[in-house]
Design an enzyme around this catalytic site. Sequence first.
Site, PDB file in Angstrom:
ATOM      1  CB  SER A   1      -0.847   0.008   1.157  1.00 44.56           C
ATOM      2  OG  SER A   1      -1.840  -0.920   1.402  1.00 44.56           O
ATOM      3  CB  ILE A   2       0.325   4.594  -1.827  1.00 50.61           C
ATOM      4  CG1 ILE A   2       0.517   3.936  -2.991  1.00 50.61           C
ATOM      5  CG2 ILE A   2       0.735   5.990  -1.644  1.00 50.61           C
ATOM      6  CD1 ILE A   2      -0.416   4.740  -4.059  1.00 50.61           C
TER       7      ILE A   2
ATOM      8  CE1 TYR B   1      -7.180   5.589 -11.426  1.00 47.96           C
ATOM      9  CE2 TYR B   1      -7.889   8.016 -11.835  1.00 47.96           C
ATOM     10  CZ  TYR B   1      -7.330   6.944 -10.893  1.00 47.96           C
ATOM     11  OH  TYR B   1      -6.904   6.924  -9.606  1.00 47.96           O
TER      12      TYR B   1
ATOM     13  CE  LYS C   1      -7.733   8.729  -6.750  1.00 46.33           C
ATOM     14  NZ  LYS C   1      -7.475   8.489  -5.302  1.00 46.33           N
TER      15      LYS C   1
ATOM     16  CB  ALA D   1      -6.388   0.323  -4.999  1.00 48.25           C
TER      17      ALA D   1
ATOM     18  CB  THR E   1      -1.435  -0.882  -4.666  1.00 51.37           C
ATOM     19  OG1 THR E   1      -2.415  -0.216  -5.533  1.00 51.37           O
ATOM     20  CG2 THR E   1      -0.124  -0.209  -4.327  1.00 51.37           C
TER      21      THR E   1
HETATM   22  N1  LIG Z   1      -1.740   2.304  -7.117  1.00 51.89           N
HETATM   23  C1  LIG Z   1      -1.603   3.287  -8.017  1.00 51.89           C
HETATM   24  O1  LIG Z   1      -1.218   3.205  -9.070  1.00 51.89           O
HETATM   25  C2  LIG Z   1      -1.944   4.879  -7.385  1.00 51.89           C
HETATM   26  C3  LIG Z   1      -1.810   5.780  -8.124  1.00 51.89           C
HETATM   27  C4  LIG Z   1      -2.159   7.199  -7.840  1.00 51.89           C
HETATM   28  C5  LIG Z   1      -3.090   7.078  -6.679  1.00 51.89           C
HETATM   29  N2  LIG Z   1      -3.328   5.956  -6.041  1.00 51.89           N
HETATM   30  C6  LIG Z   1      -4.094   6.287  -5.025  1.00 51.89           C
HETATM   31  O2  LIG Z   1      -3.622   5.761  -3.718  1.00 51.89           O
HETATM   32  C7  LIG Z   1      -4.509   5.598  -2.675  1.00 51.89           C
HETATM   33  C8  LIG Z   1      -4.125   4.128  -2.021  1.00 51.89           C
HETATM   34  O3  LIG Z   1      -4.396   2.998  -3.013  1.00 51.89           O
HETATM   35  P1  LIG Z   1      -3.228   1.964  -3.167  1.00 51.89           P
HETATM   36  O4  LIG Z   1      -2.886   1.907  -4.422  1.00 51.89           O
HETATM   37  O5  LIG Z   1      -2.093   2.290  -1.924  1.00 51.89           O
HETATM   38  O6  LIG Z   1      -4.054   0.745  -2.954  1.00 51.89           O
HETATM   39  P2  LIG Z   1      -4.499  -0.083  -1.627  1.00 51.89           P
HETATM   40  O7  LIG Z   1      -5.357  -1.264  -1.971  1.00 51.89           O
HETATM   41  O8  LIG Z   1      -3.181  -0.766  -0.867  1.00 51.89           O
HETATM   42  O9  LIG Z   1      -5.048   1.046  -0.624  1.00 51.89           O
HETATM   43  C9  LIG Z   1      -6.263   1.240  -0.751  1.00 51.89           C
HETATM   44  C10 LIG Z   1      -6.896   1.532   0.371  1.00 51.89           C
HETATM   45  O10 LIG Z   1      -8.439   1.841   0.537  1.00 51.89           O
HETATM   46  C11 LIG Z   1      -9.033   1.170   1.415  1.00 51.89           C
HETATM   47  N3  LIG Z   1     -10.586   1.582   1.579  1.00 51.89           N
HETATM   48  C12 LIG Z   1     -11.091   1.203   0.263  1.00 51.89           C
HETATM   49  N4  LIG Z   1     -12.605   1.383   0.998  1.00 51.89           N
HETATM   50  C13 LIG Z   1     -12.503   1.748   2.047  1.00 51.89           C
HETATM   51  C14 LIG Z   1     -13.400   2.160   3.363  1.00 51.89           C
HETATM   52  N5  LIG Z   1     -14.741   2.193   2.900  1.00 51.89           N
HETATM   53  N6  LIG Z   1     -13.033   2.539   4.351  1.00 51.89           N
HETATM   54  C15 LIG Z   1     -11.811   2.616   4.579  1.00 51.89           C
HETATM   55  N7  LIG Z   1     -10.742   2.207   3.864  1.00 51.89           N
HETATM   56  C16 LIG Z   1     -11.101   2.034   2.630  1.00 51.89           C
HETATM   57  C17 LIG Z   1      -8.557   0.096   1.688  1.00 51.89           C
HETATM   58  O11 LIG Z   1      -8.643  -0.680   2.723  1.00 51.89           O
HETATM   59  C18 LIG Z   1      -7.121   0.091   1.291  1.00 51.89           C
HETATM   60  O12 LIG Z   1      -6.284   0.223   2.416  1.00 51.89           O
HETATM   61  C19 LIG Z   1      -5.971   5.590  -3.551  1.00 51.89           C
HETATM   62  O13 LIG Z   1      -6.566   6.779  -3.281  1.00 51.89           O
HETATM   63  C20 LIG Z   1      -5.481   5.134  -4.687  1.00 51.89           C
HETATM   64  O14 LIG Z   1      -6.446   5.779  -5.771  1.00 51.89           O
HETATM   65  C21 LIG Z   1      -3.028   4.759  -6.319  1.00 51.89           C
END
Ligand SMILES: NC(=O)c1ccc[n+]([C@@H]2O[C@H](COP(=O)([O-])OP(=O)(O)OC[C@H]3O[C@@H](n4cnc5c(N)ncnc54)[C@H](O)[C@@H]3O)[C@@H](O)[C@H]2O)c1
Length: 343
Positions: A108-109, A244, A251, A284, A282
């Site tokens: 996770s990020i 996306y 976003k 997500a 990740t």
């Molecule tokens: N992975 C990528 O390429 C990327 C790029 C840019 C931005 N992001 C953003 O980074 C953020 C983290 O995502 P990630 O890629 O680390 O994936 P991840 O799956 O590790 O994290 C996503 C998190 O969202 C949480 N979540 C979802 N629904 C929820 C709810 N109802 N209540 C509480 N928590 C909830 C999950 O439990 C998880 O911990 C997101 O906003 C994602 O859009 C991801």
Amino acid sequence: MLDWKTNNAMAAGKGATVQQFVAIVGKDRLEAEVAPWGEGLLKINGREIARVDDAIDRRQAFRAIKLIAERYVETHMVKNTALALPSVKAKLLEGKRGLIVGIANDKSIAWGCAKAFRALGAELAVTYLNDKAKKFVEPLARALEAPILMPLDVSVGGQMEAVFERIGKEWGKLDFVVHSIAFSPKDALQGRVVDVSREGFATTMDVSCWTFIRMAHLAEPLMKKGGTLFTMSYYGSQMVVKNYNIMGVAKAALECAVRYIAAELGPKGIRVHAISPGPLATRAASGIPEFDALLDKAKSQAPARSLVSIDDVGVATAFLAHDAARLITGETLYIDGGYHIMD
Ligand SMILES: NC(=O)c1ccc[n+]([C@@H]2O[C@H](COP(=O)([O-])OP(=O)(O)OC[C@H]3O[C@@H](n4cnc5c(N)ncnc54)[C@H](O)[C@@H]3O)[C@@H](O)[C@H]2O)c1
């Protein structure tokens, strides 16, 4: 494969008896000592782990020790390496306390951010989605020495409030929040924007955008001496990125909310940022079709010719929480090897 190097400080070559090879794994030092008569010894951080005494010569002893070392690293150390925090001498965020929302696992990020903040000396409160997620998050929270670990499903009424209430009671203040969550139902995410249902749109916006606004609202009274609020965005908010879809719309709203909240809370010393990382594999991300193609494109077209890691995202985010960044706010910071400047 471990990267063994001859320890030149020890006698080697013709005439030398025992030869030593060294490999580094994270913070651990592995030493293999081999003798020409077929004896071998494996030490990790000075402690003896294994011994070989029936090889026919040095070469065979080294081969046997290398094999034992690789198995040992795989079974005992790789997991711990994933948990290891970067070692940082200057504790630039010492005395700061922050909430990290969005750790699902060690990919996770939010975990990348948590490691960086902790390594720089900050104290952390961590949340996990539900009981199923708890077993993955708990060991990570332990590695962070987080004194507060609480469930938080933002779609369950009262849970967000409970987290901030506990922080208020135990810490009486908050210096930063990392909101790193997003969600869109599969049919909404994987369909065209033009076809999205009212429910699909509402859920996507609610979890991925409104919850950040609400966290800012709940954090404001705790940030008496200022603070920094972070949320995670993506380039698909600005440009049409294949697959996306509706998340790009959410976003865009999120980045806009960052600017408004930055303007509203700025006079209180509260700064607000969207962090926009390049694609990362990740959980997500696994909901986005053809994600591998996105990774390939990012790597080949970014000026840095590199994908980013969660650690890259973590350190840059942590920098913005430092007082040195006190006059930077309302920003969407791209951590993408420069991809967003290319046409
Ligand atoms: N992975 C990528 O390429 C990327 C790029 C840019 C931005 N992001 C953003 O980074 C953020 C983290 O995502 P990630 O890629 O680390 O994936 P991840 O799956 O590790 O994290 C996503 C998190 O969202 C949480 N979540 C979802 N629904 C929820 C709810 N109802 N209540 C509480 N928590 C909830 C999950 O439990 C998880 O911990 C997101 O906003 C994602 O859009 C991801």
